[in-house]
Design a protein around this motif. Structure first.
Motif, PDB file in Angstrom:
ATOM      1  N   PHE A 117       8.864 -12.978   0.396  1.00 24.48           N
ATOM      2  CA  PHE A 117       7.818 -12.836   1.450  1.00 24.48           C
ATOM      3  C   PHE A 117       7.764 -13.947   2.277  1.00 24.48           C
ATOM      4  N   GLU A 118       7.954 -15.182   1.814  1.00 21.18           N
ATOM      5  CA  GLU A 118       8.137 -16.423   2.684  1.00 21.18           C
ATOM      6  C   GLU A 118       9.125 -16.474   3.620  1.00 21.18           C
ATOM      7  N   VAL A 119      10.449 -15.907   2.986  1.00 19.90           N
ATOM      8  CA  VAL A 119      11.741 -15.808   3.922  1.00 19.90           C
ATOM      9  C   VAL A 119      11.427 -14.874   5.050  1.00 19.90           C
ATOM     10  N   ALA A 120      10.879 -13.667   4.571  1.00 19.53           N
ATOM     11  CA  ALA A 120      10.716 -12.901   5.635  1.00 19.53           C
ATOM     12  C   ALA A 120       9.539 -13.312   6.625  1.00 19.53           C
ATOM     13  N   GLY A 121       8.630 -14.311   6.318  1.00 21.56           N
ATOM     14  CA  GLY A 121       7.478 -14.639   7.301  1.00 21.56           C
ATOM     15  C   GLY A 121       6.361 -14.056   6.969  1.00 21.56           C
ATOM     16  N   VAL A 122       6.036 -13.267   6.061  1.00 24.28           N
ATOM     17  CA  VAL A 122       5.011 -12.417   5.919  1.00 24.28           C
ATOM     18  C   VAL A 122       4.222 -13.225   4.918  1.00 24.28           C
ATOM     19  N   PRO A 123       2.634 -13.407   5.386  1.00 24.43           N
ATOM     20  CA  PRO A 123       1.760 -14.022   4.489  1.00 24.43           C
ATOM     21  C   PRO A 123       1.506 -13.597   2.944  1.00 24.43           C
ATOM     22  N   ALA A 124       1.058 -14.547   1.994  1.00 26.94           N
ATOM     23  CA  ALA A 124       0.872 -14.135   0.853  1.00 26.94           C
ATOM     24  C   ALA A 124      -0.270 -13.139   0.686  1.00 26.94           C
ATOM     25  N   THR A 125      -1.044 -13.116   1.586  1.00 25.98           N
ATOM     26  CA  THR A 125      -2.303 -12.222   1.318  1.00 25.98           C
ATOM     27  C   THR A 125      -1.864 -10.897   1.859  1.00 25.98           C
ATOM     28  N   VAL A 126      -0.706 -10.507   2.539  1.00 28.04           N
ATOM     29  CA  VAL A 126      -0.141  -9.159   2.475  1.00 28.04           C
ATOM     30  C   VAL A 126       0.457  -8.879   1.515  1.00 28.04           C
ATOM     31  N   MET A 127       1.204  -9.937   0.806  1.00 26.85           N
ATOM     32  CA  MET A 127       1.910  -9.432  -0.387  1.00 26.85           C
ATOM     33  C   MET A 127       1.086  -9.118  -1.423  1.00 26.85           C
ATOM     34  N   HIS A 128      -0.195  -9.731  -1.702  1.00 32.25           N
ATOM     35  CA  HIS A 128      -1.205  -9.114  -2.814  1.00 32.25           C
ATOM     36  C   HIS A 128      -1.710  -7.913  -2.531  1.00 32.25           C
ATOM     37  N   ARG A 129      -1.799  -7.402  -1.032  1.00 32.12           N
ATOM     38  CA  ARG A 129      -2.366  -6.346  -0.738  1.00 32.12           C
ATOM     39  C   ARG A 129      -1.297  -5.136  -0.929  1.00 32.12           C
ATOM     40  N   VAL A 130      -0.113  -5.530  -0.905  1.00 29.25           N
ATOM     41  CA  VAL A 130       1.310  -4.490  -1.383  1.00 29.25           C
ATOM     42  C   VAL A 130       1.270  -4.474  -2.763  1.00 29.25           C
ATOM     43  N   LEU A 131       1.060  -5.339  -3.644  1.00 33.28           N
ATOM     44  CA  LEU A 131       0.952  -5.227  -4.970  1.00 33.28           C
ATOM     45  C   LEU A 131      -0.216  -4.551  -5.747  1.00 33.28           C
ATOM     46  N   ASP A 132      -1.431  -4.498  -4.809  1.00 35.14           N
ATOM     47  CA  ASP A 132      -2.558  -4.058  -5.246  1.00 35.14           C
ATOM     48  C   ASP A 132      -2.321  -2.205  -5.138  1.00 35.14           C
ATOM     49  N   HIS A 133      -1.379  -1.608  -4.436  1.00 31.36           N
ATOM     50  CA  HIS A 133      -0.991  -0.630  -4.375  1.00 31.36           C
ATOM     51  C   HIS A 133      -0.602   0.291  -5.852  1.00 31.36           C
ATOM     52  N   PRO A 134      -1.053   1.193  -6.208  1.00 31.55           N
ATOM     53  CA  PRO A 134      -0.675   1.639  -7.702  1.00 31.55           C
ATOM     54  C   PRO A 134       0.620   1.875  -7.695  1.00 31.55           C
ATOM     55  N   GLY A 135       1.276   1.235  -8.844  1.00 32.49           N
ATOM     56  CA  GLY A 135       2.755   1.703  -9.153  1.00 32.49           C
ATOM     57  C   GLY A 135       3.454   0.692  -8.488  1.00 32.49           C
ATOM     58  N   ALA A 150      13.363  -4.443   1.655  1.00 34.71           N
ATOM     59  CA  ALA A 150      13.654  -4.511   3.198  1.00 34.71           C
ATOM     60  C   ALA A 150      12.117  -4.654   3.948  1.00 34.71           C
ATOM     61  N   PHE A 151      12.204  -5.445   5.108  1.00 30.97           N
ATOM     62  CA  PHE A 151      10.521  -5.539   5.637  1.00 30.97           C
ATOM     63  C   PHE A 151      10.903  -5.128   7.117  1.00 30.97           C
ATOM     64  N   ASP A 152       9.909  -4.242   7.309  1.00 31.00           N
ATOM     65  CA  ASP A 152       9.986  -3.670   8.756  1.00 31.00           C
ATOM     66  C   ASP A 152       8.847  -4.729   9.765  1.00 31.00           C
ATOM     67  N   LEU A 153       9.491  -5.527  10.604  1.00 27.82           N
ATOM     68  CA  LEU A 153       8.627  -6.540  11.306  1.00 27.82           C
ATOM     69  C   LEU A 153       8.993  -6.046  12.812  1.00 27.82           C
ATOM     70  N   PRO A 154       7.731  -5.549  13.452  1.00 28.39           N
ATOM     71  CA  PRO A 154       7.710  -5.380  14.918  1.00 28.39           C
ATOM     72  C   PRO A 154       7.807  -6.550  15.397  1.00 28.39           C
ATOM     73  N   VAL A 155       7.779  -6.727  16.959  1.00 27.80           N
ATOM     74  CA  VAL A 155       7.852  -7.929  17.927  1.00 27.80           C
ATOM     75  C   VAL A 155       6.519  -8.714  17.595  1.00 27.80           C
ATOM     76  N   ASN A 156       5.371  -8.021  17.026  1.00 29.95           N
ATOM     77  CA  ASN A 156       4.333  -9.037  16.899  1.00 29.95           C
ATOM     78  C   ASN A 156       4.119  -9.687  15.622  1.00 29.95           C
ATOM     79  N   GLY A 157       5.355  -9.496  15.023  1.00 33.38           N
ATOM     80  CA  GLY A 157       5.386 -10.148  13.735  1.00 33.38           C
ATOM     81  C   GLY A 157       4.613  -9.768  12.594  1.00 33.38           C
ATOM     82  N   GLN A 158       3.980  -8.727  12.474  1.00 34.24           N
ATOM     83  CA  GLN A 158       2.999  -8.378  11.314  1.00 34.24           C
ATOM     84  C   GLN A 158       4.003  -6.975  10.626  1.00 34.24           C
ATOM     85  N   LEU A 159       3.799  -7.411   9.199  1.00 32.69           N
ATOM     86  CA  LEU A 159       4.607  -6.314   8.696  1.00 32.69           C
ATOM     87  C   LEU A 159       3.983  -4.892   8.738  1.00 32.69           C
TER      88      LEU A 159
END
Length: 483
Positions: A117-135, A150-159
């Protein structure tokens, strides 16, 4: 004629005479420097050469100006561009622009999910949000090297979307829309085929196995699961040893993605051939020899790999109390935090604090066998009553209780009586019996026939001319399956 006219005439004749002398001298000088061909009468050959040079000169005079005109011709005027100001895209429209699109990362050895997530430039808060999804946590926290995320990152930089494989046959896409996480599961068709791979060791087992078609995971299965109790691969393996493996290969979209499931294997070393066959007993898969006896031993002697034996079993002077007491186990010195493994399959009988043992775990292995692990700094992810497999980390080395330094105190008991863990005869594992043994023999017979057929084909002339490295693969009829 008057006197002045006569003087003028003499002066004119004198000048004419000077011109003649000058021309004569110049002619002689020039004649000395000219080639002999120009000082004598020209021959026919001279006239031919002169005509040839004259013709070449005429052609050059005609062609060169044409080139000059072509070179000097002006180039067509270039088109000019004009930058026109465009109105900025609204934020809602910008969020729909793919931008960097899919940024695909492959897990490298030692990398964690947070590293990706750090390499992709995605904050840790977003990672924990993803991990909270069931399964999701189960799939993303057990990453192996080579796993694709794979990470889909639009021009605004948000996952916007994250994509990963839940298993071999299913790909998951999680779309982050506001406070919601939407899941889409894509089914991926896989094909499984059974192959036979065989090889002879010349340089090293690893190199020979790779050349035979085994993947690193298949090599690890052979050395760390099937034959590790019978063969010391760091000492026993020699050039000329042979191995054969029957394994399932899983293919997806033209790529071989898994070869770790070994159905049968043989290894010949030191004049003896070892065999191992995969068979499902109960709810787990195990490896057995040709007679249905488990290859996995009931207990491992050392719950800590590569530890130093610091105190043996028997009577000794207690290092703290200073009195002679019976030391009912053995001590292994190791650094604080070193993992401690369960010596065998068991149920956790006790996990807590107990007198001089400090933090202690007691495992019940059944048939009257128990083991004790003392002075732990902390416990593993276990609880009383839980079933654990051999090799499960149950705690970590420490110096709690009556201890002078970090070490593991390990006890082995049979029907409540203490035995020396270093010399006690370990109970043999339960062999297959009755219907299970009959099913095992029916299942292993075809695999053994494939191995023997392959080895007869490969090593028929081994006595006459041994190959340096022999490797071959035979494919059984392929079967398709999904997921």
């Amino acid at each position: 004629m008057s006197q002045p006219d006569h003087g003028q005439a003499r002066k004119q004749r004198f000048q004419e005479r000077l011109h003649v002398l000058h021309d004569t001298a110049l002619h002689r000088k020039l004649k000395q420097h000219l080639p002999a061909a120009f000082n004598e009468r020209w021959t026919r050959r001279h006239w031919i050469h002169a005509s040839l040079f004259a013709t070449i000169g005429a052609l050059a005079a005609t062609i060169v100006p044409g080139f000059s005109n072509a070179i000097d011709a002006p180039l067509p005027s270039a088109h000019s561009t004009l930058a026109l100001p465009l109105p900025p895209l609204p934020p809602a429209r910008r969020a729909e622009v793919p931008g960097d699109s899919w940024q695909i990362l492959r897990v490298q050895r030692g990398q964690t999910l947070s590293d990706l997530f750090e390499v992709a430039g995605v904050p840790a808060t977003v990672m924990h949000r993803v991990l909270d999804h069931p399964g999701t946590r189960e799939a993303l926290t057990r990453l192996r090297p080579g796993t694709e995320i794979a990470f889909d990152l639009p021009v605004n930089g948000q996952l916007r979307t994250i994509r990963f494989d839940r298993d071999a046959g299913h790909r998951v896409e999680l779309s982050l829309q506001g406070d919601q996480v939407r899941e889409r599961v894509l089914e991926r068709v896989t094909t499984t085929r059974t192959v036979v791979a065989s090889g002879e060791i010349r340089s090293s087992l690893y190199a020979s196995a790779l050349k035979a078609g085994l993947s690193p995971s298949a090599i690890n299965t052979m050395t760390d699961e099937i034959f590790k109790y019978d063969i010391d691969f760091s000492k026993d393996v020699q050039p000329g040893d042979r191995f054969s493996v029957v394994m399932d290969e899983t293919w997806r979209e033209g790529e071989r993605i898994d070869t770790s499931k070994i159905l049968a294997a043989t290894f010949s070393t030191g004049g003896k051939t070892y065999t191992g066959f995969r068979f499902d007993r109960g709810d787990k898969s195990e490896y057995f020899d040709l007679n249905g006896r488990p290859l996995k031993k009931s207990f491992i002697r050392m719950p800590i790999p590569f530890a130093r034996l610091s105190s043996t079993f028997g009577s000794r002077r207690h290092p703290i109390l200073g009195t002679m007491r019976m030391h009912k186990g053995v001590d292994y010195a190791a650094g604080t935090g070193t993992p401690i493994m369960a010596a065998g399959d068991a149920r956790v009988q006790f996990a807590g604090t107990q007198r001089g043992y400090g933090n202690v775990v007691i495992l019940d292995h059944g048939r009257g066998y128990t083991t004790l692990y003392g002075h732990m700094s902390r416990f593993g992810k276990i609880r009383t009553g839980q079933r654990v497999n051999q090799g499960t980390v149950i705690g970590y080395v420490g110096s709690t209780g009556m201890a002078t330094g970090p070490h593991l105190h390990y006890e082995f008991r049979v029907n409540g009586q203490h035995r020396n863990p270093l010399s006690v005869t370990m109970p043999p594992p339960e062999p297959l019996k009755g219907a299970e043994l009959a099913a095992f023999r029916a299942q292993t017979a075809p695999a053994m026939a494939r191995i023997r057929g392959m080895e007869e084909l490969m090593y028929a002339d081994a006595g006459k001319d041994k190959p340096t490295v022999t490797a071959s693969t035979a494919t059984a009829p392929a079967g398709n399956k999904r997921g």
